[in-house]
Scaffold this motif. Structure first.
Motif, PDB file in Angstrom:
ATOM      1  N   ASP A  69       1.022  -0.911  -0.233  1.00 35.57           N
ATOM      2  CA  ASP A  69      -0.319  -0.382  -0.041  1.00 35.57           C
ATOM      3  C   ASP A  69       1.116   1.380  -0.116  1.00 35.57           C
ATOM      4  O   ASP A  69       2.200   0.822   0.068  1.00 35.57           O
ATOM      5  CB  ASP A  69      -0.877   0.180   1.121  1.00 35.57           C
ATOM      6  CG  ASP A  69      -0.105   0.177   2.293  1.00 35.57           C
ATOM      7  OD1 ASP A  69       0.810   1.489   2.799  1.00 35.57           O
ATOM      8  OD2 ASP A  69      -0.650  -0.725   3.278  1.00 35.57           O
ATOM      9  N   GLU A  70       0.587   2.757  -0.433  1.00 34.07           N
ATOM     10  CA  GLU A  70       0.783   3.322  -0.264  1.00 34.07           C
ATOM     11  C   GLU A  70       2.041   4.021   0.516  1.00 34.07           C
ATOM     12  O   GLU A  70       3.215   4.432   0.372  1.00 34.07           O
ATOM     13  CB  GLU A  70       0.406   4.739  -0.651  1.00 34.07           C
ATOM     14  CG  GLU A  70      -0.347   4.989   0.398  1.00 34.07           C
ATOM     15  CD  GLU A  70      -2.083   6.529   0.479  1.00 34.07           C
ATOM     16  OE1 GLU A  70      -2.991   6.150  -1.271  1.00 34.07           O
ATOM     17  OE2 GLU A  70      -1.961   7.286   1.030  1.00 34.07           O
ATOM     18  N   TYR A  71       1.095   3.746   2.066  1.00 33.89           N
ATOM     19  CA  TYR A  71       1.905   4.496   2.974  1.00 33.89           C
ATOM     20  C   TYR A  71       3.833   3.133   3.114  1.00 33.89           C
ATOM     21  O   TYR A  71       4.882   4.184   3.794  1.00 33.89           O
ATOM     22  CB  TYR A  71       0.997   4.058   4.382  1.00 33.89           C
ATOM     23  CG  TYR A  71       2.242   4.002   6.023  1.00 33.89           C
ATOM     24  CD1 TYR A  71       3.217   5.398   6.167  1.00 33.89           C
ATOM     25  CD2 TYR A  71       2.729   2.724   6.603  1.00 33.89           C
ATOM     26  CE1 TYR A  71       3.884   5.505   7.315  1.00 33.89           C
ATOM     27  CE2 TYR A  71       3.728   2.744   7.611  1.00 33.89           C
ATOM     28  CZ  TYR A  71       3.743   4.130   8.287  1.00 33.89           C
ATOM     29  OH  TYR A  71       5.103   4.581   8.605  1.00 33.89           O
ATOM     30  N   VAL A  72       3.227   1.867   3.089  1.00 29.33           N
ATOM     31  CA  VAL A  72       4.440   0.924   3.896  1.00 29.33           C
ATOM     32  C   VAL A  72       5.606   1.370   2.002  1.00 29.33           C
ATOM     33  O   VAL A  72       6.971   0.963   2.419  1.00 29.33           O
ATOM     34  CB  VAL A  72       3.815  -0.549   3.168  1.00 29.33           C
ATOM     35  CG1 VAL A  72       5.661  -1.576   3.040  1.00 29.33           C
ATOM     36  CG2 VAL A  72       3.617  -0.680   4.518  1.00 29.33           C
ATOM     37  N   THR A 130       7.225  10.854   6.609  1.00 24.52           N
ATOM     38  CA  THR A 130       8.092  11.958   7.135  1.00 24.52           C
ATOM     39  C   THR A 130       8.848  12.224   7.854  1.00 24.52           C
ATOM     40  O   THR A 130       9.559  11.255   8.527  1.00 24.52           O
ATOM     41  CB  THR A 130       6.363  12.458   8.409  1.00 24.52           C
ATOM     42  OG1 THR A 130       6.527  11.679   8.743  1.00 24.52           O
ATOM     43  CG2 THR A 130       4.917  12.314   7.176  1.00 24.52           C
TER      44      THR A 130
END
Lengths: 130, 69
Positions: A69-72, A130
């Motif tokens: 997914d986009e976070y990983v 981040t």
């Protein structure tokens, strides 16, 4: 589309390529020892054999990045970029040390494990994107 | 980015794993969203908006919109 999770596919892919690497390494070393007169394209082919599964492992890693997914993906890419930068810096710095200060010469195939060691360090430092 | 995802999730009676499953992401991603460690893509923000049936800006505060006097 595969039913296996990205993590499972990654583990299978990495296990397969690392198994292939060990087999290719032994095959290459044993062939070079058994045929010391090997030369030309045949020698090059046997000598480069262990590097091919390494290319495969990089492909497995890139495929993993596409599947998560986009976070990983964001976290993994950040670690990958940091590790790449550190590896480039370390190799360049060591090259100058070899050239100008007589530092020990290392074979370039060590760049791969050095990269993953630095990726491990980057993973400890960067727990989020981040 | 300020958000009220955790409050909405709890109010809807969902666990982090439930929400992750509905959004098609990992539980890690939900934790990162709830703790402001990940700014979602527009696609993921719309998915979250769909799960809670609320406009995106009710879930994620728009820091660029002028505040009412």
């Amino acid at each position: 589309m595969s039913r296996l999770s990205a993590n499972t596919q990654y583990l299978i892919g990495i296990s397969t390529t690392m198994g292939a690497y060990a087999a290719a390494l032994f095959a290459s070393i044993l062939t070079l020892k058994a045929h010391p007169d090997l030369a030309g394209p045949a020698l090059w082919a046997v000598a480069v054999l262990p590097a091919l599964p390494i290319g495969g492992s990089i492909w497995v890693f890139l495929r993993y990045i596409e599947q998560v997914d986009e976070y990983v993906r964001a976290v993994t890419l950040k670690r990958f970029i940091v590790a790449t930068g550190l590896t480039l810096f370390a190799c360049t710095a060591w090259g100058f040390l070899e050239e100008n200060a007589g530092a020990h010469h290392f074979s370039l195939y060590l760049v791969y494990p050095v990269f993953w060691a630095l990726y491990g360090g980057a993973s400890a430092l960067y727990r989020s994107a981040t | 980015m300020k958000q009220c995802l955790r409050e909405l999730r709890i109010a809807a009676g969902l666990t982090q794993a439930d929400l992750a499953s509905r959004l098609g992401v990992s539980r890690q991603a939900v934790i990162a969203l709830e703790t402001d460690k990940h700014i979602p893509s527009l696609d993921l923000a719309y998915k979250i908006s769909g799960v809670f049936d609320k406009p995106v800006e009710e879930i994620f505060e728009n820091p660029y919109r002028p505040k009412a006097a």
